[in-house]
Write an enzyme that holds these catalytic residues in place. Structure first.
Site, PDB file in Angstrom:
ATOM      1  N   GLY A  27      -0.133  -2.608   6.187  1.00 31.21           N
ATOM      2  CA  GLY A  27      -0.045  -3.880   6.899  1.00 31.21           C
ATOM      3  C   GLY A  27      -1.308  -4.679   6.668  1.00 31.21           C
ATOM      4  CB  VAL A  28      -2.622  -7.756   8.161  1.00 36.60           C
ATOM      5  CG1 VAL A  28      -3.914  -8.566   8.126  1.00 36.60           C
ATOM      6  CG2 VAL A  28      -1.468  -8.546   7.549  1.00 36.60           C
ATOM      7  CB  VAL A  43     -13.941  -3.429   3.745  1.00 38.62           C
ATOM      8  CG1 VAL A  43     -13.594  -1.979   4.017  1.00 38.62           C
ATOM      9  CG2 VAL A  43     -15.251  -3.518   2.970  1.00 38.62           C
ATOM     10  CB  THR A  97      -0.858  -0.075   1.287  1.00 40.12           C
ATOM     11  OG1 THR A  97      -1.756  -1.157   1.127  1.00 40.12           O
ATOM     12  CG2 THR A  97      -1.640   1.173   1.583  1.00 40.12           C
TER      13      THR A  97
END
Ligand code: ASP
Length: 280
Positions: free
Chosen positions: A205-206, A184, A155
């Site tokens: 991150g996650v 989402v 990201t």
């Protein structure tokens, strides 16, 4: 004036130094352009400008070069927060657009400011954002090899503090790769992207871990209540430890503190602080 950006938190960098170096070089170039832009623009305008540049780089998992989801489609999510007006806007799981962050920017002046899926796509088309396929041959190759076992992040995000002392944060993602359609990401929520008059934060991150820890909004609240940006960030990341949460954070406070941290040392980032450039 201060600027910090990230290119995500991703598994390739653990093994592939070449990709890591290429990402760092791209971030270095973009942070320089962004800092130049910030001389004559607001934090909000700069955050959009920088994230759009990051979306256009195929190296990152945002805009062009985003990860392909389990059904073979790319869905993009991006959000923007203006710390001055306290407005948050975003798009969730939008398809076939080039720069989701620019659609988030357009939405900032509307009453309905977070749109998802088909509604987001119709809004984009009505506002002149044409058809664009963000897929690259590299991502298709990865998808075809069915690399579903490894989460491949990447990201992008930006936090800017302008000459007027205003903060803005912007974050954009293609998701975590191979997800169930409809999943989402945190990136278009206040857990992944948040700013007010005291601090601005962008996470990577996650997404599920970041939402569980309400990371960006928690850090900003802690700074608002008097903690330093560093202490607020470390405390919020500590709260992810019981479930081995996977998150990276960049931030700037109105007091001029600039900070980055991650729970696992794989985030690529770059910052520009009053003429001094640093990256890692
Ligand atoms: N946070 C993003 C997501 O979970 C992925 C990333 O940061 O790379 O969708």
């Amino acid at each position: 004036m201060k600027l910090i950006i990230h290119g995500g938190f991703f598994s390739e960098s653990q093994t592939n130094q070449e990709i890591k170096i290429a990402k760092q070089q791209a971030l270095e170039g973009i942070v320089k352009l962004g800092y130049k832009y910030l001389q004559h623009h607001t934090a909000l305008q700069t955050a959009v400008y920088v994230v759009a540049l990051l979306e256009d780089s195929e190296l990152f998992n945002a805009g062009t070069g985003s990860q392909i989801q389990s059904d073979g489609k790319i869905r993009l999510s991006a959000s923007l927060m203006d710390g001055k007006s306290m407005r948050f806007s975003g798009v969730i799981n939008i398809e076939e657009v080039k720069n989701p962050i620019c659609i988030a920017e357009k939405l900032l002046s509307y009453d309905d400011r977070v749109l998802s899926g088909k509604g987001a796509q119709s809004f984009a088309r009505e506002n002149g954002f044409g058809y664009y396929n963000p897929e690259t041959p590299q991502r298709r190759k990865e998808y075809e090899k069915k690399l579903s076992d490894s989460i491949r992040l990447g990201t992008v995000g930006c936090v800017a503090l302008d000459a007027f002392g205003n903060l803005a944060a912007a974050t954009s993602t293609g998701g975590k790769g191979f997800e169930i359609p409809g999943r989402v990401s945190d990136s278009a929520t206040t857990a992944g992207n948040y700013a007010n008059a005291f601090a601005g934060i962008s996470c990577t991150g996650v997404g599920e871990d970041i939402v569980s820890g309400a990371v960006a909004s928690n850090i900003v609240t802690r700074v608002t209540d008097g903690l330093s940006l560093a202490a607020a960030t470390e405390k919020s990341l500590d709260e992810l430890k019981p479930f081995d949460g996977f998150a990276g954070v960049i931030g700037i406070s109105a007091a001029g503190e600039i900070y980055h941290a991650d729970t696992h040392p794989y985030m690529v980032w770059a910052l520009y602080d009053e003429g001094v450039e640093v990256f890692g």
